[in-house]
Scaffold this motif. Structure first.
Motif, PDB file in Angstrom:
ATOM      1  N   THR A 565       9.505  -1.845  -4.693  1.00 49.92           N
ATOM      2  CA  THR A 565      10.922  -1.529  -4.928  1.00 49.92           C
ATOM      3  C   THR A 565      11.299  -0.356  -4.034  1.00 49.92           C
ATOM      4  O   THR A 565      10.445   0.360  -3.509  1.00 49.92           O
ATOM      5  CB  THR A 565      11.180  -1.143  -6.390  1.00 49.92           C
ATOM      6  N   TRP A 566      12.611  -0.167  -3.912  1.00 52.51           N
ATOM      7  CA  TRP A 566      13.119   0.961  -3.119  1.00 52.51           C
ATOM      8  C   TRP A 566      14.375   1.491  -3.823  1.00 52.51           C
ATOM      9  O   TRP A 566      15.398   0.837  -3.846  1.00 52.51           O
ATOM     10  CB  TRP A 566      13.458   0.498  -1.701  1.00 52.51           C
ATOM     11  N   ALA A 567      14.245   2.665  -4.428  1.00 49.46           N
ATOM     12  CA  ALA A 567      15.362   3.264  -5.173  1.00 49.46           C
ATOM     13  C   ALA A 567      15.920   2.300  -6.210  1.00 49.46           C
ATOM     14  O   ALA A 567      17.127   2.216  -6.426  1.00 49.46           O
ATOM     15  CB  ALA A 567      16.460   3.722  -4.218  1.00 49.46           C
ATOM     16  N   THR A 568      15.021   1.565  -6.856  1.00 47.20           N
ATOM     17  CA  THR A 568      15.419   0.528  -7.803  1.00 47.20           C
ATOM     18  C   THR A 568      14.315   0.351  -8.843  1.00 47.20           C
ATOM     19  O   THR A 568      13.131   0.434  -8.510  1.00 47.20           O
ATOM     20  CB  THR A 568      15.651  -0.814  -7.069  1.00 47.20           C
ATOM     21  N   ALA A 569      14.712   0.065 -10.092  1.00 46.37           N
ATOM     22  CA  ALA A 569      13.778  -0.370 -11.120  1.00 46.37           C
ATOM     23  C   ALA A 569      13.835  -1.885 -11.191  1.00 46.37           C
ATOM     24  O   ALA A 569      14.921  -2.479 -11.197  1.00 46.37           O
ATOM     25  CB  ALA A 569      14.138   0.242 -12.467  1.00 46.37           C
ATOM     26  N   THR A 598      -3.557  -3.072  -6.999  1.00 49.63           N
ATOM     27  CA  THR A 598      -3.865  -1.757  -6.435  1.00 49.63           C
ATOM     28  C   THR A 598      -2.571  -1.013  -6.180  1.00 49.63           C
ATOM     29  O   THR A 598      -1.674  -1.513  -5.482  1.00 49.63           O
ATOM     30  CB  THR A 598      -4.636  -1.899  -5.110  1.00 49.63           C
ATOM     31  N   LYS A 599      -2.465   0.177  -6.747  1.00 48.83           N
ATOM     32  CA  LYS A 599      -1.234   0.961  -6.641  1.00 48.83           C
ATOM     33  C   LYS A 599      -1.318   1.942  -5.481  1.00 48.83           C
ATOM     34  O   LYS A 599      -2.388   2.452  -5.151  1.00 48.83           O
ATOM     35  CB  LYS A 599      -0.978   1.729  -7.941  1.00 48.83           C
ATOM     36  N   SER A 600      -0.151   2.227  -4.888  1.00 50.92           N
ATOM     37  CA  SER A 600      -0.082   3.180  -3.777  1.00 50.92           C
ATOM     38  C   SER A 600       0.103   4.603  -4.259  1.00 50.92           C
ATOM     39  O   SER A 600       0.004   5.540  -3.464  1.00 50.92           O
ATOM     40  CB  SER A 600       1.089   2.810  -2.850  1.00 50.92           C
ATOM     41  N   GLY A 601       0.409   4.784  -5.552  1.00 53.27           N
ATOM     42  CA  GLY A 601       0.659   6.126  -6.070  1.00 53.27           C
ATOM     43  C   GLY A 601       2.122   6.485  -6.142  1.00 53.27           C
ATOM     44  O   GLY A 601       2.477   7.551  -6.645  1.00 53.27           O
ATOM     45  N   ARG A 602       2.981   5.596  -5.654  1.00 56.31           N
ATOM     46  CA  ARG A 602       4.422   5.852  -5.716  1.00 56.31           C
ATOM     47  C   ARG A 602       5.053   4.949  -6.770  1.00 56.31           C
ATOM     48  O   ARG A 602       4.693   3.779  -6.902  1.00 56.31           O
ATOM     49  CB  ARG A 602       5.077   5.616  -4.356  1.00 56.31           C
ATOM     50  N   ALA A 617      13.796   4.436 -10.954  1.00 49.15           N
ATOM     51  CA  ALA A 617      14.885   3.954 -10.100  1.00 49.15           C
ATOM     52  C   ALA A 617      15.142   4.857  -8.911  1.00 49.15           C
ATOM     53  O   ALA A 617      16.023   4.553  -8.095  1.00 49.15           O
ATOM     54  CB  ALA A 617      16.166   3.805 -10.913  1.00 49.15           C
ATOM     55  N   ALA A 618      14.423   5.960  -8.787  1.00 55.15           N
ATOM     56  CA  ALA A 618      14.589   6.843  -7.626  1.00 55.15           C
ATOM     57  C   ALA A 618      13.451   6.702  -6.626  1.00 55.15           C
ATOM     58  O   ALA A 618      13.592   7.093  -5.458  1.00 55.15           O
ATOM     59  CB  ALA A 618      14.692   8.301  -8.081  1.00 55.15           C
ATOM     60  N   ALA A 619      12.319   6.141  -7.059  1.00 53.59           N
ATOM     61  CA  ALA A 619      11.141   6.062  -6.191  1.00 53.59           C
ATOM     62  C   ALA A 619      11.367   5.070  -5.054  1.00 53.59           C
ATOM     63  O   ALA A 619      12.038   4.047  -5.217  1.00 53.59           O
ATOM     64  CB  ALA A 619       9.922   5.662  -7.005  1.00 53.59           C
ATOM     65  N   GLU A 620      10.772   5.365  -3.906  1.00 57.24           N
ATOM     66  CA  GLU A 620      10.892   4.506  -2.734  1.00 57.24           C
ATOM     67  C   GLU A 620       9.511   4.009  -2.295  1.00 57.24           C
ATOM     68  O   GLU A 620       8.510   4.684  -2.508  1.00 57.24           O
ATOM     69  CB  GLU A 620      11.561   5.263  -1.572  1.00 57.24           C
ATOM     70  N   ASP A 621       9.495   2.813  -1.701  1.00 57.65           N
ATOM     71  CA  ASP A 621       8.277   2.251  -1.116  1.00 57.65           C
ATOM     72  C   ASP A 621       7.125   2.280  -2.115  1.00 57.65           C
ATOM     73  O   ASP A 621       6.078   2.879  -1.882  1.00 57.65           O
ATOM     74  CB  ASP A 621       7.913   3.024   0.155  1.00 57.65           C
ATOM     75  N   THR A 622       7.295   1.580  -3.237  1.00 52.94           N
ATOM     76  CA  THR A 622       6.348   1.659  -4.355  1.00 52.94           C
ATOM     77  C   THR A 622       5.296   0.561  -4.308  1.00 52.94           C
ATOM     78  O   THR A 622       4.782   0.147  -5.357  1.00 52.94           O
ATOM     79  CB  THR A 622       7.117   1.563  -5.680  1.00 52.94           C
ATOM     80  N   LEU A 623       4.942   0.078  -3.159  1.00 54.35           N
ATOM     81  CA  LEU A 623       4.130  -1.115  -2.974  1.00 54.35           C
ATOM     82  C   LEU A 623       2.836  -1.118  -3.806  1.00 54.35           C
ATOM     83  O   LEU A 623       2.066  -0.167  -3.787  1.00 54.35           O
ATOM     84  CB  LEU A 623       3.766  -1.256  -1.493  1.00 54.35           C
ATOM     85  N   VAL A 624       2.629  -2.234  -4.557  1.00 54.95           N
ATOM     86  CA  VAL A 624       1.347  -2.530  -5.204  1.00 54.95           C
ATOM     87  C   VAL A 624       0.853  -3.848  -4.617  1.00 54.95           C
ATOM     88  O   VAL A 624       1.654  -4.726  -4.272  1.00 54.95           O
ATOM     89  CB  VAL A 624       1.477  -2.634  -6.737  1.00 54.95           C
ATOM     90  N   THR A 625      -0.448  -3.989  -4.479  1.00 54.55           N
ATOM     91  CA  THR A 625      -0.992  -5.162  -3.786  1.00 54.55           C
ATOM     92  C   THR A 625      -2.073  -5.839  -4.623  1.00 54.55           C
ATOM     93  O   THR A 625      -2.691  -5.219  -5.513  1.00 54.55           O
ATOM     94  CB  THR A 625      -1.583  -4.768  -2.420  1.00 54.55           C
ATOM     95  N   ALA A 626      -2.301  -7.126  -4.314  1.00 54.95           N
ATOM     96  CA  ALA A 626      -3.343  -7.894  -4.985  1.00 54.95           C
ATOM     97  C   ALA A 626      -3.810  -8.994  -4.042  1.00 54.95           C
ATOM     98  O   ALA A 626      -3.102  -9.380  -3.114  1.00 54.95           O
ATOM     99  CB  ALA A 626      -2.819  -8.492  -6.292  1.00 54.95           C
ATOM    100  N   GLY A 627      -5.008  -9.509  -4.311  1.00 53.25           N
ATOM    101  CA  GLY A 627      -5.488 -10.640  -3.536  1.00 53.25           C
ATOM    102  C   GLY A 627      -6.440 -10.255  -2.428  1.00 53.25           C
ATOM    103  O   GLY A 627      -6.977  -9.145  -2.382  1.00 53.25           O
ATOM    104  N   THR A 641      13.229  -9.538 -11.178  1.00 56.75           N
ATOM    105  CA  THR A 641      14.473  -9.158 -11.850  1.00 56.75           C
ATOM    106  C   THR A 641      14.788  -7.703 -11.563  1.00 56.75           C
ATOM    107  O   THR A 641      13.958  -6.821 -11.816  1.00 56.75           O
ATOM    108  CB  THR A 641      14.346  -9.338 -13.374  1.00 56.75           C
ATOM    109  N   LYS A 642      15.969  -7.446 -11.022  1.00 52.29           N
ATOM    110  CA  LYS A 642      16.417  -6.065 -10.837  1.00 52.29           C
ATOM    111  C   LYS A 642      16.908  -5.518 -12.168  1.00 52.29           C
ATOM    112  O   LYS A 642      17.704  -6.155 -12.862  1.00 52.29           O
ATOM    113  CB  LYS A 642      17.544  -6.008  -9.801  1.00 52.29           C
ATOM    114  N   GLN A 643      16.463  -4.306 -12.522  1.00 55.10           N
ATOM    115  CA  GLN A 643      16.890  -3.686 -13.769  1.00 55.10           C
ATOM    116  C   GLN A 643      17.972  -2.635 -13.551  1.00 55.10           C
ATOM    117  O   GLN A 643      18.931  -2.562 -14.314  1.00 55.10           O
ATOM    118  CB  GLN A 643      15.683  -3.056 -14.472  1.00 55.10           C
ATOM    119  N   SER A 644      17.808  -1.817 -12.520  1.00 56.21           N
ATOM    120  CA  SER A 644      18.810  -0.790 -12.218  1.00 56.21           C
ATOM    121  C   SER A 644      18.519  -0.227 -10.833  1.00 56.21           C
ATOM    122  O   SER A 644      17.468  -0.497 -10.247  1.00 56.21           O
ATOM    123  CB  SER A 644      18.773   0.341 -13.256  1.00 56.21           C
ATOM    124  N   GLY A 645      19.471   0.548 -10.299  1.00 52.01           N
ATOM    125  CA  GLY A 645      19.235   1.206  -9.021  1.00 52.01           C
ATOM    126  C   GLY A 645      20.133   0.706  -7.915  1.00 52.01           C
ATOM    127  O   GLY A 645      21.012  -0.121  -8.122  1.00 52.01           O
TER     128      GLY A 645
END
Length: 822
Positions: A565-569, A598-602, A617-627, A641-645
């Motif tokens: 996500t980027w500035a979005t929940a 695997t989480k990036s910490g963001r 909803a303020a965090a940017e570049d929150t990439l989590v990966t799998a596989g 589904t976008k929740q807010s942001g």
């Protein structure tokens, strides 16, 4: 791993299509470069390469503008920056010190002033670590002051402990009307941490405004910091684009217009001319205040001083730079159009015209010879922008038919906005279109032929802003490779400028940048050295040439999957990955937690009600990966589904790591468009895009099919788009030009790989036996700093002939100036 090959390996790991040499670090790759000296290619205008100045990264105040006092008129305000007060950069030294805004002000545009209950004093800390002064140099102090009783004012430069570093200025302030007082301080010691101490002795009240300390030694005596101006002048730029970019065309909470005394007035050139104490101090889009001490007159004068064409940019009343708003006020539009006509008169009008007279009063009776003027910058609303641009152009051409009115194509190198604006520009017969893009090194290596297919009879291109997304030498090499394509297409690309130009190392809003500095030193980046090499060896026309290509390795897009996500929940559910034969490679409905990711910490990722939710909803570049990073030829399905942001959500594929992947960015750029972006070595480029937006609370079915290097994308079962990422990141590029004044062929070769390039050069004409070679060479991750500049040109002589073999070093740019004897 040896760092010579680190970036190349990262690119390969990201499943990019890369041209690679044979195995082994010392392998020489054989090339042939053929020059057809019997033909003449496109002419290259003297103005082709220029510079773009924007007040970003403190490029003006605290930078090119030589003023050493920060917040000299006490106009800093928390409405502009939450950390500001009227005393930002000032500290009380003694007595009663207040910032006042009342009827005793200097003027309506300079409302606030300092009020001292005598005896009292204040200290200014300047920019960076303090005020830098050099032993033996003179510094001119000035202040506007008034006193209800005669007061003795003293100003001196001290070290942080208060020890004077030069003889003080002492003046008697007499009378309760604003008067300018001046004096000179000669530094007896050098420092980079100086302070300006201003004290008042006596009784009663002393009022101060426009407290200034300027070095007497400025570029051509015109108030610009010498070392920065000289580095720009050394580029020998053909034009100067100013005063911005995003700074120009973004609105404010007051919209595009406000009374002179309002905060956050949009950038308007008339605010920036005349006596400096009568110019506005204004909010800057990049988060700080701008004093306008460096204004339109100074920009025109600087362009003239360095022999460059001035190219101002005026607002089109449609926002850009991630904003989307158009002003629908016919009267305001007419006023801004008239302001633009007045600008042309200010630049070119006779000294007895209304605005030409103002130029003459500022010390320049002769015209500035304005020939090009840009309207707007990176607008995201193409039809709204073009409707207003058309009105500007019609008015300018009616009164000044010789002025080239420059349009633009939005903020990206491709996509819906880009295509629509180019369509409108072509249909309207616009003379020149400004393109902007900041992309990864691989994009620049892949797109050398970008302008080969442009319409030779259509609008010309002004590449007003471009850069590879870092400041390493490999970034500069990729830009150099791309520039050979700009020169080859000099009949289409008429102007080009790297951006941004300047960055104060303590106030960085954007990188990469060409020239870096602090309060006492400046240094050119690796990109600066590349730009300087090209800009000072342009030639008069292209000489057609061809070169063999590097053997390429074609591999499928390979990698794991990711969610971001980027500035979005947003929430994600029912993630499945199936192979090309239908076998299940991965499945997660989040009924068992998130241990496979695997989480990036963001960001804040948690399983909530059977879905994977990023709730910040303020965090940017929150990439989590799998596989598995070895996956290829697969289909990814996910519910999102976008929740807010502010934006939407991002679904990644071909993931090798956080800096090397693809992702489908749905509802990006403040939910104005969607695109597939490719990240390589941390830099991004856009592959396809459109205007798709994302609704809050709606669940979307996302499907991504990866087959070889072809990708198809489906949204709620309907094909959204597809692409084939098959461009080659060619590391060996060249162009040849002719310098008619010297009779030399200028052979320009970029070797952006870790192996030498042994090259047979066929010129086909008799030449002198030796040629001057200028070479930039280094390791790909080399970065120039204040203390070390590993990327610098070296020069020497090399043996040449009508046909000769030359080995171009790994990771290098080489210019050979070869004198023809025919």
């Amino acid at each position: 791993m040896h760092r010579t090959h680190a970036l190349l390996s990262a690119l390969l790991a990201a499943s990019l299509l890369v041209a690679v040499p044979g195995s082994g670090a010392a392998v020489e790759t054989d090339y042939t470069l053929r020059v057809d000296t019997t033909r003449t290619g496109p002419s290259i205008d003297d103005s082709m390469y220029g510079v773009f100045f924007e007040d970003i990264n403190r490029a003006a105040d605290g930078g090119l503008y030589a003023e050493l006092v920060q917040n000299r008129s006490f106009e800093y305000d928390p409405a502009d920056n939450a950390g500001y007060t009227g005393l930002t950069s000032w500290a009380p030294h003694s007595g009663t010190v207040d910032v006042a805004d009342d009827d005793a002000r200097l003027n309506e545009r300079n409302r606030r002033y300092l009020k001292l209950g005598l005896p009292a004093g204040v200290i200014n800390s300047g920019y960076n670590s303090g005020i830098a002064v050099t032993k033996g140099q003179h510094y001119d102090f000035s202040v506007w002051a008034r006193a209800d009783r005669t007061a003795r004012l003293t100003a001196t430069v001290t070290d942080p402990a208060g020890t004077p570093l030069g003889d003080p200025v002492r003046v008697d302030v007499r009378g309760d009307g604003w008067t300018r007082y001046t004096g000179t301080i000669r530094a007896k010691r050098s420092t980079t941490t100086g302070r300006l101490l201003v004290t008042g002795d006596g009784t009663g009240t002393l009022r101060l405004d426009m407290v200034s300390l300027l070095p007497r030694d400025t570029f051509k005596g015109h108030g610009l910091r010498r070392d920065l101006a000289e580095k720009i002048a050394a580029l020998k730029p053909g034009f100067v684009r100013f005063p911005g970019g995003c700074l120009v065309n973004t609105g404010s909470h007051h919209g595009y217009d406000a009374p002179d005394y309002e905060r956050r007035r949009s950038y308007q050139w008339k605010d920036t001319i005349g006596p400096v104490e009568q110019r506005a101090t204004n909010w800057n889009f990049w988060g700080y205040n701008q004093s306008y001490g460096l204004g339109y007159f100074e920009y025109f004068q600087f362009a003239e001083d360095i022999g460059a064409m001035p190219l101002p940019v005026v607002p089109a009343l449609v926002t850009g730079c991630g904003q989307n708003r158009a002003t629908d006020d016919p009267a305001l539009l007419r006023r801004h159009i008239q302001d633009t006509l007045d600008l042309v008169e200010f630049a070119n009008g006779p000294a007895d015209s209304t605005w030409g007279r103002k130029r003459a009063e500022m010390g320049h009776p002769e015209p500035f010879k304005l020939t090009h003027l840009a309207v707007g910058n990176e607008e995201n609303l193409p039809d709204e922008f073009f409707a207003r641009f058309t009105e500007f152009r019609a008015a300018i051409n009616a009164k000044y038919p010789d002025i080239v009115v420059v349009s633009n194509s939005g903020p990206d190198d491709a996509g819906g906005t880009f295509d629509r604006l180019w369509q409108l520009n072509r249909q309207a017969g616009v003379q020149m279109v400004d393109e902007h893009y900041y992309n990864s090194p691989s994009w620049f290596l892949e797109n050398n032929d970008r302008y080969d297919s442009y319409d030779r009879n259509g609008p010309k291109v002004f590449l007003g802003e471009y850069a590879s997304q870092d400041n390493t030498f490999f970034n500069a090499l990729s830009e150099a490779a791309f520039m050979t394509g700009l020169e080859r297409n000099a009949d289409v690309v008429k102007l080009a400028s790297y951006a941004p130009l300047l960055a104060n190392e303590d106030y960085v809003q954007w990188r990469p940048d060409m020239i870096w500095f602090n309060n006492h030193a400046s240094w050119g980046s690796a990109s600066y050295e590349v730009q300087k090499l090209f800009m000072t060896n342009v030639g008069d026309h292209v000489v057609p040439s061809t070169a063999t290509a590097t053997p390429s390795t074609r591999t499928p897009i390979t990698g794991a999957i990711g969610l971001s996500t980027w500035a979005t929940a947003a929430s994600y559910d029912d993630v499945t990955v199936t192979g090309a034969s239908g076998e299940t490679l991965f499945s997660d409905d989040f009924s068992g937690g998130d241990s496979r990711w695997t989480k990036s910490g963001r960001g804040t990722w948690n399983v909530v009600n059977g879905a994977y939710v990023q709730s910040d909803a303020a965090a940017e570049d929150t990439l989590v990966t799998a596989g598995d990073r070895s996956w290829q030829n697969y289909t990814l399905n996910v519910k999102a589904t976008k929740q807010s942001g502010r934006e939407g959500f991002l679904v990644a594929f071909g993931v090798q790591d956080t800096g090397n992947h693809y992702w489908w960015n749905l509802g990006g750029w403040n939910n104005t468009q969607s695109a597939v972006e490719k990240a390589a070595g941390g830099g991004k480029s856009t592959l396809i895009s459109d205007g798709t937006r994302v609704d809050t609370g709606r669940t979307y079915d996302v499907r991504i099919e990866v087959r070889g290097r072809h990708v198809a994308l489906f949204l709620d079962g309907r094909k959204w788009g597809e692409f084939t990422d098959d461009r080659v990141a060619e590391p060996f590029r060249q162009v040849v030009t002719r310098d008619t004044a010297t009779g030399e062929l200028v052979v320009k070769v970029v070797n952006a790989q870790g192996s030498p390039a042994r090259t047979r050069v066929e010129l086909g004409v008799p030449v002198s036996a030796s040629a001057r070679a200028t070479v930039l060479q280094g390791l790909p991750d080399d970065v120039n700093t204040e203390f070390t500049q590993p990327i610098r040109p070296s020069t020497g002589q090399v043996r040449v002939a009508s046909t000769f073999t030359h080995t171009f070093p790994p990771h290098s740019v080489t210019f050979l100036r070869i004198r023809s004897r025919s």
